[in-house]
Enzyme design. Structure first.
Site, PDB file in Angstrom:
ATOM      1  N   ASP A  99       1.323  -2.223  -0.478  1.00  0.00           N
ATOM      2  CA  ASP A  99       0.979  -1.750  -1.816  1.00  0.00           C
ATOM      3  C   ASP A  99      -0.521  -1.721  -2.090  1.00  0.00           C
ATOM      4  O   ASP A  99      -1.258  -2.618  -1.674  1.00  0.00           O
ATOM      5  CB  ASP A  99       1.648  -2.724  -2.817  1.00  0.00           C
ATOM      6  CG  ASP A  99       1.377  -2.399  -4.265  1.00  0.00           C
ATOM      7  OD1 ASP A  99       2.031  -1.490  -4.783  1.00  0.00           O
ATOM      8  OD2 ASP A  99       0.513  -3.056  -4.879  1.00  0.00           O
ATOM      9  N   GLU A 157       0.377   2.527   1.162  1.00  0.00           N
ATOM     10  CA  GLU A 157       0.194   3.282  -0.085  1.00  0.00           C
ATOM     11  C   GLU A 157      -1.285   3.373  -0.397  1.00  0.00           C
ATOM     12  O   GLU A 157      -1.915   2.386  -0.771  1.00  0.00           O
ATOM     13  CB  GLU A 157       0.906   2.603  -1.263  1.00  0.00           C
ATOM     14  CG  GLU A 157       0.830   3.450  -2.522  1.00  0.00           C
ATOM     15  CD  GLU A 157       0.655   2.675  -3.826  1.00  0.00           C
ATOM     16  OE1 GLU A 157       0.990   3.227  -4.881  1.00  0.00           O
ATOM     17  OE2 GLU A 157       0.167   1.533  -3.798  1.00  0.00           O
TER      18      GLU A 157
HETATM   19  C1  GLC Z   1       1.003   0.199  -6.619  1.00  0.00           C
HETATM   20  C2  GLC Z   1       2.431   0.237  -7.112  1.00  0.00           C
HETATM   21  C3  GLC Z   1       2.433   0.221  -8.608  1.00  0.00           C
HETATM   22  C4  GLC Z   1       1.786  -1.055  -9.073  1.00  0.00           C
HETATM   23  C5  GLC Z   1       0.393  -1.222  -8.469  1.00  0.00           C
HETATM   24  C6  GLC Z   1      -0.104  -2.625  -8.626  1.00  0.00           C
HETATM   25  O1  GLC Z   1       0.305   1.340  -6.970  1.00  0.00           O
HETATM   26  O2  GLC Z   1       3.098   1.345  -6.582  1.00  0.00           O
HETATM   27  O3  GLC Z   1       3.723   0.320  -9.131  1.00  0.00           O
HETATM   28  O4  GLC Z   1       1.689  -1.060 -10.468  1.00  0.00           O
HETATM   29  O5  GLC Z   1       0.373  -0.952  -7.091  1.00  0.00           O
HETATM   30  O6  GLC Z   1       0.576  -3.493  -7.747  1.00  0.00           O
END
Ligand code: GLC
Ligand code: MG
Length: 608
Positions: free
Chosen positions: A239, A308
């Protein structure tokens, strides 16, 4: 009486919206056309498979508390088997105060009671394994919850935790050390009275950033991964990767000049290389791969890593690593979200009445395929149409284009990623400000929350037409149910031959065909209103997707396309299709056939 009502409103708002918000900046891109055709061979179960994202709060509730849980997921595993899905990615299920619904973790090695217990997790892994399903967990390395014991010890300067987070003195009392902004809006610094210092949080204040310049923190991360790998996890989605490091000299950031961003909104400043997208992140991702490799070396089973990172394409691609050391199996490819149409952040619906044209769709796809290093190859691509941070597919592209986009996604080389509910065409649900829970929506206040809140795409899965769509027996569910569940649900779409679900299932099955696994791909006819994708392998059953993006019916002529014979069979078409000429199973002349407005068709033929 009036002031009492007013108090109630305040209370409801306070309950609904405990914290803050913001938005992610759109990416810039440049397009070059170059299409290669080659024989690809999937290297593992991810490249030959399909990833399905479960947002656990909304998938299936087993204990009647209105929130989905692990036992609920176990009870629904046959759904994946029936659809031909082999990889499940579950958004965070770890112990959390839920300030960001699980993305704020207070214990990385325990399951939150709302979702169940470690035993439930063990049961889930075993049940998934028995059905041939892989399980990928969502790891959140950038931050923990402020309720994590590391943070509590860090506040109290208990070693070795003193430097586990990013602490700084301010120059003047009450003024944060830098002008940095949180992704969710407002300062990225909060003063902690007890410690007498400011701590950094790139997301809400309840998500303090971990300090990855401290080698102990890097070790903690590896041990957490091992904890879950020891319990049968097949890999991780990682993440918020670009947020893990900051410039150690702590400079202020410069204004972006974006006229749509208020001074307290994330987009107001340029973050590149200061609080975002720094090269050190690749080292930590390499650490993660090393741990995965330990396990792979142990039993020969591949472990996966999906990163991500909403960063420019050239930086996205670097997460693949290099030929001698592959880091991510894939960095998520958000091009079909950000590159084309994203009504959450900037809506591209044009005067033509729909969000993209065929050329733009082709360019967006080709740009990603061309950027993939040759040692990875197109089979290492991936195609994301939605996730828990974005508008839903059927709301972003419009319902009529939903089937066509699934056809394209499934026949492209690389791994499709499905967000729960996409298979039945679930839409965003309107959620009032009073019911809004997402910190990203709350911070905006009642007039602006709709643009930022992610709640509309997070409503419970619609299984059938009974109470709460079969999701929960609770009187109230954590977010309201989608109000179309009587007509949009799994049960109905299974029974109805003409449904999103049946198109989805058929398309997933086609991915097993030799022409789709090994065949060449091309985009032979593309213009403003048209998009085509071929998967052709000589002497194998081959396919072409024909998508009419426009608002008028149109006739197509594929007779000049290499590898396509004079006739072909209709195997799939969008649910709204009505033409008597293109019914499923009919043989058509490839030189002249109709495709309705925003309709997709899949034709099959013996590849020449
Ligand atoms: C990523 C997740 C999102 C979250 C953020 C903080 O972007 O996909 O849902 O709010 O990280 O962890
Ligand atoms: Mg529950």
């Amino acid at each position: 009486m009036r002031s009492f009502a007013f108090l109630l409103v305040i209370l409801a708002v306070a309950l609904a919206c405990p914290s803050q918000t913001g938005f992610k900046a759109p990416q810039k891109r440049s397009v070059q056309h170059r299409v290669e055709s080659r024989e690809d061979v999937p290297r593992n179960w991810l490249e030959s498979g399909l990833v399905y994202q479960i947002y656990p709060r909304s998938f299936q509730d087993s204990d009647g508390d209105g929130v989905g849980d692990l036992k609920g997921i176990i009870s629904r595993l046959d759904h994946f088997v029936q659809l031909g899905i082999n990889v499940l990615w579950i958004s965070p299920i770890f112990k959390s105060p839920m300030a960001d619904f699980g993305y704020d973790i207070s214990d990385f090695t325990d399951i939150d009671p709302i979702f169940g217990t470690i035993q439930d997790f063990t049961d889930l892994t075993a049940a998934a394994k028995a059905k041939g399903l892989k399980l990928v967990l969502d790891m959140v390395p950038n931050h923990s919850s402020d309720e994590h014991e590391w943070f509590i010890k860090s506040v109290n300067r208990v070693d070795p935790y003193t430097d586990y987070y990013v602490w700084l003195d301010g120059e003047q009392p009450g003024v944060p050390p830098t002008n940095w902004l949180s992704v969710f809006g407002g300062s990225a610094w909060t003063f902690n009275e007890q410690r007498g210092q400011w701590y950094l949080h790139q997301f809400v204040a309840k998500q303090p950033d971990l300090n990855y310049r401290n080698p102990l923190v890097r070790e903690e991360l590896k041990n957490i991964l091992r904890f879950w790998l020891d319990r049968g996890t097949d890999g991780f989605r990682v993440d918020a990767v670009p947020h893990m490091y900051e410039d150690p000299t702590f400079p202020d950031e410069l204004p972006s000049g974006d006229p749509t961003a208020d001074p307290d909104q994330y987009g107001y400043l340029i973050h590149d290389q200061i609080t975002w997208n720094r090269p050190e992140t690749y080292d930590v991702m390499a650490d993660i791969r090393q741990v995965l490799q330990e396990y792979e070396d142990g039993d020969g089973e591949h472990r996966v890593m999906m990163t991500e990172a909403y960063v420019p394409l050239e930086n996205v691609i670097q997460y693949y690593g290099n030929e001698s050391f592959r880091i991510a199996d894939f960095p998520f490819n958000f091009a079909l979200i950000n590159g084309i149409s994203n009504c959450l952040y900037y809506c591209n619906v044009t005067a033509r009445g729909y969000p993209y044209n065929g050329t733009q769709l082709r360019d967006t796809i080709v740009e990603f395929l061309n950027a993939i290093p040759s040692w990875v190859g197109p089979q290492g691509a991936n195609w994301v149409l939605g996730n828990h941070d974005q508008r839903r597919l059927a709301s972003r592209y419009g319902e009529a284009l939903t089937d066509g986009m699934i056809m394209v996604q499934m026949l492209l080389p690389g791994t499709p990623v499905t967000y729960y509910g996409e298979e039945i065409g679930m839409k965003d649900q309107f959620i009032s400000y009073e019911d809004t829970l997402d910190p990203q929506g709350c911070q905006m206040g009642p007039d602006r929350y709709e643009k930022s809140s992610r709640d509309p795409a997070r409503t419970p899965m619609q299984w059938d037409d009974t109470f709460n769509a079969g999701f929960s027996t609770s009187d109230t569910t954590w977010l309201p149910m989608g109000d179309n569940y009587l007509t949009v649900n799994v049960k109905l779409q299974k029974e109805n031959l003409i449904s999103h679900l049946n198109i989805y299932r058929t398309m997933v099955a086609l991915r097993q065909e030799a022409s789709v696994v090994y065949g060449s791909y091309d985009f032979p006819i593309v213009d403003e209103d048209a998009f085509t994708l071929t998967r052709i392998r000589t002497n194998s059953t081959s396919y072409v997707v024909v998508l009419n993006v426009g608002l008028q019916e149109r006739r197509f002529d594929l007779s000049g396309v290499t590898g396509i014979p004079a006739t072909a069979k209709v195997v799939v078409r969008s649910i709204q299709a009505i033409s008597g000429e293109t019914q499923i199973g009919f043989t058509i002349n490839t030189s002249d056939f109709p495709v309705g407005a925003q309709e997709g068709l899949v034709l099959s033929f013996l590849g020449l």
